[in-house]
Design an enzyme around this catalytic site. Structure first.
Site, PDB file in Angstrom:
ATOM      1  N   ARG A 184      86.058  21.889 -14.023  1.00 15.44           N
ATOM      2  CA  ARG A 184      85.317  21.176 -15.063  1.00 15.44           C
ATOM      3  C   ARG A 184      85.892  21.579 -16.422  1.00 15.44           C
ATOM      4  O   ARG A 184      86.191  22.764 -16.656  1.00 15.44           O
ATOM      5  CB  ARG A 184      83.822  21.518 -15.021  1.00 15.44           C
ATOM      6  CG  ARG A 184      83.045  20.849 -13.902  1.00 15.44           C
ATOM      7  CD  ARG A 184      82.918  19.325 -14.106  1.00 15.44           C
ATOM      8  NE  ARG A 184      82.122  18.696 -13.078  1.00 15.44           N
ATOM      9  CZ  ARG A 184      82.596  18.146 -11.956  1.00 15.44           C
ATOM     10  NH1 ARG A 184      83.889  18.169 -11.702  1.00 15.44           N
ATOM     11  NH2 ARG A 184      81.775  17.564 -11.092  1.00 15.44           N
ATOM     12  N   GLU A 195      85.192  15.191 -21.906  1.00 18.01           N
ATOM     13  CA  GLU A 195      85.650  14.053 -21.125  1.00 18.01           C
ATOM     14  C   GLU A 195      84.829  12.797 -21.435  1.00 18.01           C
ATOM     15  O   GLU A 195      83.594  12.908 -21.510  1.00 18.01           O
ATOM     16  CB  GLU A 195      85.466  14.433 -19.641  1.00 18.01           C
ATOM     17  CG  GLU A 195      86.517  13.885 -18.748  1.00 18.01           C
ATOM     18  CD  GLU A 195      86.441  14.535 -17.371  1.00 18.01           C
ATOM     19  OE1 GLU A 195      86.708  15.755 -17.267  1.00 18.01           O
ATOM     20  OE2 GLU A 195      86.106  13.842 -16.429  1.00 18.01           O
ATOM     21  N   HIS A 202      91.011  13.144 -14.448  1.00 16.49           N
ATOM     22  CA  HIS A 202      89.996  13.542 -13.456  1.00 16.49           C
ATOM     23  C   HIS A 202      90.204  12.799 -12.120  1.00 16.49           C
ATOM     24  O   HIS A 202      89.358  12.019 -11.686  1.00 16.49           O
ATOM     25  CB  HIS A 202      88.576  13.291 -14.005  1.00 16.49           C
ATOM     26  CG  HIS A 202      87.529  14.154 -13.341  1.00 16.49           C
ATOM     27  ND1 HIS A 202      86.407  14.618 -13.984  1.00 16.49           N
ATOM     28  CD2 HIS A 202      87.449  14.636 -12.071  1.00 16.49           C
ATOM     29  CE1 HIS A 202      85.680  15.344 -13.145  1.00 16.49           C
ATOM     30  NE2 HIS A 202      86.294  15.360 -11.974  1.00 16.49           N
TER      31      HIS A 202
HETATM   32  C1  DGY Z   1      83.359  16.438  -8.017  1.00 17.42           C
HETATM   33  O1  DGY Z   1      82.979  15.880  -6.977  1.00 17.42           O
HETATM   34  O2  DGY Z   1      82.686  17.274  -8.583  1.00 17.42           O
HETATM   35  C2  DGY Z   1      84.685  16.057  -8.533  1.00 17.42           C
HETATM   36  O3  DGY Z   1      84.897  16.484  -9.828  1.00 17.42           O
HETATM   37  C3  DGY Z   1      84.889  14.558  -8.430  1.00 17.42           C
HETATM   38  O4  DGY Z   1      86.250  14.340  -8.492  1.00 17.42           O
END
Ligand code: DGY
Length: 320
Positions: free
Chosen positions: A239, A268, A286
């Site tokens: 993240r 983001e 992402h």
């Molecule tokens: C998640 O599932 O948390 C991922 O970031 C999606 O790509």
């Protein structure tokens, strides 16, 4: 029994919708653009279950708009977009989609690692800019992975799957995790647990694979980057806000660290403008779980959680 109303707030693969339809009456937002709040809230007003995507913020305002809500099924393994405590206080179940995106995300992390160490983004940009070039002994030299140390922060399923891939490329593995992983897994991966400072100071590549929470906010800040080697590479497929992005721009521009590869961003979908012009960073939007198979499996698992909630067998992957 009256059929529950299931609201799907973002476009998800059809098999997920088909499965949800076996549990109740489905209303699904079916456009690529995000659902406008007034449309969403009108649907939430009589929703019993909601299927969310990671760009939805499930906070008090969301929950207040959904007075009958019993379950939030997030189509993501990360659930930092959901105020889980607020859901628990309202006796709303939260589920996520662990497991099914492990390989896809580890593949992407490995791909980014190769891209950044072999300067593939720079090579692509060179060709696409139609700049004249010819083969040269010293042209765009990168560095190999064999014999290098990968430091994995967050040794859950994705961290372990990345370690497996990196071992195949000849890397050694250290990891930092709240708990040690099973000793059989440590042995199979030849992975050693160490503290964060040691990991940062000694690793050629630092990969972020931990969840985002208050505890991991800006875990990689200016000081952490100063602890890293000045030729080290940072890879983030977890993240964005785990990294202080402004401090990263500074560190990449001034040689505090060598390079970075980012799949996720602090604000983001905004990307810090200072990253855009830097050649020593690879930027992708992402894409960790972005394969047809994986996104279908994520949607299906989220739908199974809702189905299990209503048929009495229980959700497969509850969070609270
Ligand atoms: C998640 O599932 O948390 C991922 O970031 C999606 O790509």
């Amino acid at each position: 029994m009256i059929s529950p109303k299931i609201v799907v707030t973002g476009k998800i693969p059809q098999p997920g919708i088909d499965l949800l339809s076996t549990a109740g009456e489905v209303w699904a937002w079916n456009q690529d653009d995000p659902i406008p709040h007034e449309i969403r809230d009108a649907q939430l007003a009589n929703a019993d279950a909601v299927v969310t995507i990671l760009t939805d913020t499930v906070d008090d305002a969301f929950l207040t708009a959904a007075p009958n809500l019993k379950i939030v099924a997030n189509v993501a393994v990360g659930y930092n977009n959901i105020d889980v405590d607020a859901c628990t206080r309202r006796e709303i179940m939260v589920t996520n989609t662990p497991g099914v995106l492990t390989d896809a995300t580890a593949d992407l992390a490995m791909g980014l690692l190769l891209m950044v160490t072999r300067r593939l983004g720079e090579g692509e940009r060179l060709i696409r800019s139609e700049t004249p070039w010819k083969w040269g002994m010293f042209m765009m030299l990168g560095s190999g992975l064999q014999g290098r140390q990968l430091g994995i922060i967050g040794m859950g399923g994705i961290g372990q799957a990345l370690a497996l891939r990196a071992r195949a490329f000849g890397m050694s593995i250290v990891y930092h995790n709240r708990n040690a992983v099973d000793s059989k897994i440590e042995q199979a991966l030849d992975a050693r647990r160490c503290d964060l400072d040691e990991l940062l100071a000694t690793s050629d590549v630092v990969s972020l694979n931990c969840p985002y929470s208050e505890d991991t906010h800006h875990l990689i800040d200016a000081e952490a980057m100063r602890t890293m080697r000045n030729d080290a590479v940072l890879v983030n497929t977890a993240r964005g806000p785990i990294v202080d992005e402004a401090a990263l721009v500074e560190a990449l521009s001034t040689g505090v660290i060598g390079a970075a590869a980012l799949d996720v961003f602090e604000h983001e979908p905004e990307v810090h403008p200072g990253l855009i012009g830097l050649d020593n960073v690879v930027l992708v939007p992402h894409l960790g779980s972005a394969t047809v198979e994986t996104r279908t499996a994520m949607a299906t698992l989220a739908a199974r959680n809702v189905v299990g909630f209503y048929d009495g067998t229980g959700p497969l992957t509850p969070v609270n």
